[in-house]
Design an enzyme around this catalytic site. Structure first.
Site, PDB file in Angstrom:
ATOM      1  N   TYR A  24      -1.230   0.182  11.014  1.00 28.51           N
ATOM      2  CA  TYR A  24      -1.419  -0.486   9.799  1.00 28.51           C
ATOM      3  C   TYR A  24      -0.259  -0.505   8.920  1.00 28.51           C
ATOM      4  CZ  TYR A  24      -3.425  -0.837   5.000  1.00 28.51           C
ATOM      5  OH  TYR A  24      -3.477  -1.255   3.795  1.00 28.51           O
TER       6      TYR A  24
ATOM      7  N   THR B  29       0.785  -1.185  -0.149  1.00 25.41           N
ATOM      8  CA  THR B  29       0.053  -0.014  -0.050  1.00 25.41           C
ATOM      9  C   THR B  29       0.845   1.321   0.062  1.00 25.41           C
ATOM     10  OG1 THR B  29      -1.546   1.149   1.242  1.00 25.41           O
ATOM     11  CG2 THR B  29      -0.218  -0.376   2.540  1.00 25.41           C
TER      12      THR B  29
HETATM   13  P1  NAP Z   1     -11.356  -4.546   2.487  1.00 26.34           P
HETATM   14  O1  NAP Z   1     -12.505  -4.424   1.240  1.00 26.34           O
HETATM   15  O2  NAP Z   1     -11.269  -4.150   3.808  1.00 26.34           O
HETATM   16  O3  NAP Z   1     -11.397  -6.186   2.489  1.00 26.34           O
HETATM   17  C1  NAP Z   1     -10.370  -6.780   3.309  1.00 26.34           C
HETATM   18  C2  NAP Z   1     -10.793  -8.173   3.284  1.00 26.34           C
HETATM   19  O4  NAP Z   1      -9.758  -8.963   4.035  1.00 26.34           O
HETATM   20  C3  NAP Z   1     -12.153  -8.758   3.549  1.00 26.34           C
HETATM   21  O5  NAP Z   1     -12.599  -9.824   2.755  1.00 26.34           O
HETATM   22  C4  NAP Z   1     -11.937  -9.188   5.064  1.00 26.34           C
HETATM   23  O6  NAP Z   1     -12.866 -10.312   5.703  1.00 26.34           O
HETATM   24  C5  NAP Z   1     -10.573  -9.734   4.963  1.00 26.34           C
HETATM   25  N1  NAP Z   1     -10.148 -10.194   6.124  1.00 26.34           N
HETATM   26  C6  NAP Z   1      -9.801  -9.258   7.475  1.00 26.34           C
HETATM   27  N2  NAP Z   1      -9.499  -9.837   8.377  1.00 26.34           N
HETATM   28  C7  NAP Z   1      -9.127 -11.306   7.966  1.00 26.34           C
HETATM   29  C8  NAP Z   1      -8.468 -12.064   8.723  1.00 26.34           C
HETATM   30  N3  NAP Z   1      -8.066 -11.989   9.964  1.00 26.34           N
HETATM   31  N4  NAP Z   1      -8.304 -13.382   8.002  1.00 26.34           N
HETATM   32  C9  NAP Z   1      -8.827 -13.307   6.775  1.00 26.34           C
HETATM   33  N5  NAP Z   1      -9.492 -12.533   6.209  1.00 26.34           N
HETATM   34  C10 NAP Z   1      -9.576 -11.163   6.716  1.00 26.34           C
HETATM   35  O7  NAP Z   1     -10.149  -4.147   1.496  1.00 26.34           O
HETATM   36  P2  NAP Z   1      -9.934  -3.812  -0.046  1.00 26.34           P
HETATM   37  O8  NAP Z   1     -10.074  -2.586  -0.046  1.00 26.34           O
HETATM   38  O9  NAP Z   1     -10.470  -4.949  -0.960  1.00 26.34           O
HETATM   39  O10 NAP Z   1      -8.251  -4.106   0.005  1.00 26.34           O
HETATM   40  C11 NAP Z   1      -7.731  -5.258  -0.406  1.00 26.34           C
HETATM   41  C12 NAP Z   1      -6.222  -5.221   0.325  1.00 26.34           C
HETATM   42  O11 NAP Z   1      -5.408  -4.233  -0.541  1.00 26.34           O
HETATM   43  C13 NAP Z   1      -6.274  -5.167   1.720  1.00 26.34           C
HETATM   44  O12 NAP Z   1      -5.053  -5.985   2.052  1.00 26.34           O
HETATM   45  C14 NAP Z   1      -5.728  -3.644   1.868  1.00 26.34           C
HETATM   46  O13 NAP Z   1      -4.980  -3.516   2.906  1.00 26.34           O
HETATM   47  C15 NAP Z   1      -4.919  -3.426   0.590  1.00 26.34           C
HETATM   48  N6  NAP Z   1      -4.912  -2.116  -0.166  1.00 26.34           N
HETATM   49  C16 NAP Z   1      -5.892  -1.536  -0.311  1.00 26.34           C
HETATM   50  C17 NAP Z   1      -6.117  -0.496  -0.927  1.00 26.34           C
HETATM   51  C18 NAP Z   1      -7.511   0.344  -1.234  1.00 26.34           C
HETATM   52  O14 NAP Z   1      -7.435   1.727  -1.447  1.00 26.34           O
HETATM   53  N7  NAP Z   1      -8.399  -0.236  -1.391  1.00 26.34           N
HETATM   54  C19 NAP Z   1      -4.859   0.206  -1.321  1.00 26.34           C
HETATM   55  C20 NAP Z   1      -3.722  -0.170  -0.890  1.00 26.34           C
HETATM   56  C21 NAP Z   1      -3.798  -1.691  -0.457  1.00 26.34           C
HETATM   57  P3  NAP Z   1     -14.391  -9.790   5.974  1.00 26.34           P
HETATM   58  O15 NAP Z   1     -15.238  -9.390   4.772  1.00 26.34           O
HETATM   59  O16 NAP Z   1     -14.929 -10.933   6.708  1.00 26.34           O
HETATM   60  O17 NAP Z   1     -14.396  -8.602   6.651  1.00 26.34           O
HETATM   61  O1  G4F Z   2     -10.514   6.755   3.169  1.00 22.50           O
HETATM   62  P1  G4F Z   2      -9.441   6.648   4.186  1.00 22.50           P
HETATM   63  O2  G4F Z   2      -9.863   5.936   5.408  1.00 22.50           O
HETATM   64  O3  G4F Z   2      -8.369   5.797   3.560  1.00 22.50           O
HETATM   65  P2  G4F Z   2      -6.781   5.725   3.708  1.00 22.50           P
HETATM   66  O4  G4F Z   2      -6.530   5.961   5.330  1.00 22.50           O
HETATM   67  O5  G4F Z   2      -6.183   6.718   2.850  1.00 22.50           O
HETATM   68  O6  G4F Z   2      -6.135   4.242   3.820  1.00 22.50           O
HETATM   69  C1  G4F Z   2      -6.748   3.413   2.502  1.00 22.50           C
HETATM   70  O7  G4F Z   2      -6.030   3.734   1.526  1.00 22.50           O
HETATM   71  C2  G4F Z   2      -4.701   2.825   1.833  1.00 22.50           C
HETATM   72  C3  G4F Z   2      -3.740   3.158   0.609  1.00 22.50           C
HETATM   73  O8  G4F Z   2      -3.256   4.417   0.419  1.00 22.50           O
HETATM   74  C4  G4F Z   2      -4.929   1.503   1.893  1.00 22.50           C
HETATM   75  F1  G4F Z   2      -3.867   0.812   2.106  1.00 22.50           F
HETATM   76  C5  G4F Z   2      -6.139   1.406   3.240  1.00 22.50           C
HETATM   77  O9  G4F Z   2      -6.148   0.106   3.350  1.00 22.50           O
HETATM   78  C6  G4F Z   2      -7.204   2.306   2.873  1.00 22.50           C
HETATM   79  O10 G4F Z   2      -7.670   1.409   1.802  1.00 22.50           O
HETATM   80  O11 G4F Z   2      -9.096   8.191   4.595  1.00 22.50           O
HETATM   81  C7  G4F Z   2      -8.557   8.804   3.672  1.00 22.50           C
HETATM   82  C8  G4F Z   2      -8.061  10.360   4.055  1.00 22.50           C
HETATM   83  C9  G4F Z   2      -7.278  10.334   5.246  1.00 22.50           C
HETATM   84  O12 G4F Z   2      -6.480  11.244   5.479  1.00 22.50           O
HETATM   85  C10 G4F Z   2      -8.316  10.254   6.611  1.00 22.50           C
HETATM   86  O13 G4F Z   2      -7.854  11.311   7.500  1.00 22.50           O
HETATM   87  O14 G4F Z   2      -9.421  11.005   4.643  1.00 22.50           O
HETATM   88  C11 G4F Z   2      -9.274  11.490   5.707  1.00 22.50           C
HETATM   89  N1  G4F Z   2     -10.630  11.454   6.385  1.00 22.50           N
HETATM   90  C12 G4F Z   2     -11.345  12.672   6.639  1.00 22.50           C
HETATM   91  N2  G4F Z   2     -12.442  12.581   7.521  1.00 22.50           N
HETATM   92  C13 G4F Z   2     -11.476  10.541   6.848  1.00 22.50           C
HETATM   93  C14 G4F Z   2     -12.350  11.098   7.299  1.00 22.50           C
HETATM   94  N3  G4F Z   2     -11.082   9.267   6.670  1.00 22.50           N
HETATM   95  C15 G4F Z   2     -12.411   8.497   7.221  1.00 22.50           C
HETATM   96  N4  G4F Z   2     -12.025   6.969   6.989  1.00 22.50           N
HETATM   97  N5  G4F Z   2     -13.391   8.905   7.655  1.00 22.50           N
HETATM   98  C16 G4F Z   2     -13.654  10.323   7.892  1.00 22.50           C
HETATM   99  O15 G4F Z   2     -14.551  10.568   8.286  1.00 22.50           O
END
Ligand code: NAP
Ligand code: G4F
Length: 355
Positions: free
Chosen positions: A154, A131
């Site tokens: 994280y 990430t």
């Molecule tokens: P997400 O929607 O939060 O999905 C996370 C998944 O992990 C869900 O299927 C969840 O299951 C499962 N999980 C959580 N704890 C677990 C455990 N202990 N054992 C097995 N499964 C578990 O995340 P996403 O947005 O799809 O992201 C996918 C991956 O990419 C994550 O690793 C995230 O950290 C990483 N990532 C995401 C972003 C982003 O912007 N979306 C960017 C960079 C990296 P449940 O449905 O049961 O909760």
């Molecule tokens: O949407 P966020 O919670 O995403 P964040 O922290 O960037 O993390 C996500 O992206 C990562 C990749 O860079 C992943 F690895 C991670 O698993 C996840 O998918 O917050 C985005 C920004 C932050 O700066 C936060 O402080 O939005 C700001 N924010 C402001 N108000 C808020 C809020 N975030 C959340 N969740 N809720 C608020 O009310």
């Protein structure tokens, strides 16, 4: 038929990746956590009862990244060609409340999976969901060469997982790759991440179900892309000749405030009339400015995003307005129809929390 094993199949990315791999003829095995209620809302539309024989190319297995035995059993049983490790406690704010759990699942969980691969001697290609959070407060733009400076439990756990993935590649010759993905969103995005929180709230306000939206830091900047395009890179990375790490993002960054302006503006509302600040949503340490330098993805994988910030907001807004049963301006739907054909369809985009 190639076999893929996806941890985190019930998440945003897992659901899109499953659709992509099924469209490419894979048999897809997904790990889900046992829970007291169903947690498969994002993949229910793909699921086929295995008793129906040949048509069931997606199979689900109970397991957990905290449980080595479940991982070993699953890999031995499935004998996958590719493993996509998408499971994680993925919420940055939550990781400050549950740092030990986050370290265990998001960090050590990856080690458990890699160690299971090594012990079994599985001939498998491995994808790790790294990430942009690992860059933390490193100056933008961030590329594969930028040193990591994680700012949350994280991000620290993901950095551990990233390095251990590289270590198993270098030390044991495992074809292990990390995609360093910047934020990617969609109508299937979890409801507590900021983009989906905003688009759901705008729709609920228009529907008369909500009066205000409580937010944290509006000045943070993120490089937001469209999730289905990002899962395609995960697959491409594992098809490459050599294992490597790669940065994926759009190369454009916008603030949370700009996302608010765009989302409320789409339905002719002014966010300043509805948004209130609640300190609860601030983080002890924030990541201020993420901006990808996706040059390597362009040259090595030939990857270029088709959906950018303004399009993304429209796609998510249309979906959440539709969920509320409201009239949909339709610009997002039109963009998707224009730029995407094939493996995912509009009607599969919408995921309701009530499902
Ligand atoms: P997400 O929607 O939060 O999905 C996370 C998944 O992990 C869900 O299927 C969840 O299951 C499962 N999980 C959580 N704890 C677990 C455990 N202990 N054992 C097995 N499964 C578990 O995340 P996403 O947005 O799809 O992201 C996918 C991956 O990419 C994550 O690793 C995230 O950290 C990483 N990532 C995401 C972003 C982003 O912007 N979306 C960017 C960079 C990296 P449940 O449905 O049961 O909760
Ligand atoms: O949407 P966020 O919670 O995403 P964040 O922290 O960037 O993390 C996500 O992206 C990562 C990749 O860079 C992943 F690895 C991670 O698993 C996840 O998918 O917050 C985005 C920004 C932050 O700066 C936060 O402080 O939005 C700001 N924010 C402001 N108000 C808020 C809020 N975030 C959340 N969740 N809720 C608020 O009310």
């Amino acid at each position: 038929m190639k076999k893929a094993l996806i941890t985190g199949i019930s998440g945003q990315d897992g659901s899109y990746l499953t659709e992509l791999l099924l469209s490419k003829g894979y048999q897809v095995h997904g790990m889900i956590r046992r829970s007291s209620t169903f947690n498969t809302g994002r993949i229910d539309h793909i699921y086929r009862d295995p008793h129906n024989g040949k048509k069931a190319r997606m199979r689900l297995h109970y397991g957990d990244l905290a449980s080595s035995d479940s991982l070993q059993n699953m890999i031995s049983e499935v004998e996958p060609d590719e493993i996509y490790n998408l499971a994680a406690q993925s919420h940055v704010r939550v990781s400050f409340d549950m740092p030990e759990y986050t370290g265990d699942v998001t960090g050590l969980g990856t080690l458990r999976l890699l160690e299971a691969v090594r012990r079994i001697g599985a001939d498998v290609r491995f994808y790790q969901a790294s990430t942009s959070e690992m860059f933390g407060d490193a100056l933008p733009p961030q590329s594969e060469m930028t040193p990591f400076a994680p700012q949350s439990p994280y991000a620290a756990a993901k950095t551990y997982a990233h390095w251990v993935t590289k270590n198993y590649r270098d030390g044991y010759g495992i074809f292990a790759c990390s995609g360093i993905l910047f934020n990617h969103e969609s109508p299937r995005r979890g409801e507590t991440f900021v983009t989906r929180k905003i688009t759901r709230a705008v729709a609920a306000i228009l529907a008369g179900k909500q009066t205000h939206l409580y937010m944290g830091n509006l000045d943070a900047k993120r490089d937001w892309g469209y999730a289905p395009e990002y899962v395609e890179v995960m697959w491409r990375l594992l098809q490459h000749d050599e294992p490597m790490d790669i940065v994926i993002g759009t190369g454009e960054s916008y603030s949370v405030r700009e996302f608010l302006e765009e989302a409320f503006g789409y339905v002719a509302l002014d966010y300043r009339d509805y948004v209130k600040i609640d300190k609860h949503y601030f983080r002890p340490t924030e990541v201020d400015y993420l901006l990808a330098d996706p040059g390597k993805a362009r040259t090595v994988l030939g990857w270029e995003p088709k959906i950018r910030f303004h399009d993304l907001v429209r796609i998510m807004m249309d979906a959440d307005l539709e969920l509320q049963g409201l009239d949909v301006p339709g610009e997002g739907k039109r963009l998707l129809a224009e730029r995407f054909d094939g493996w995912h369809r509009w009607e599969d985009q919408v995921v309701s929390m009530d499902k």
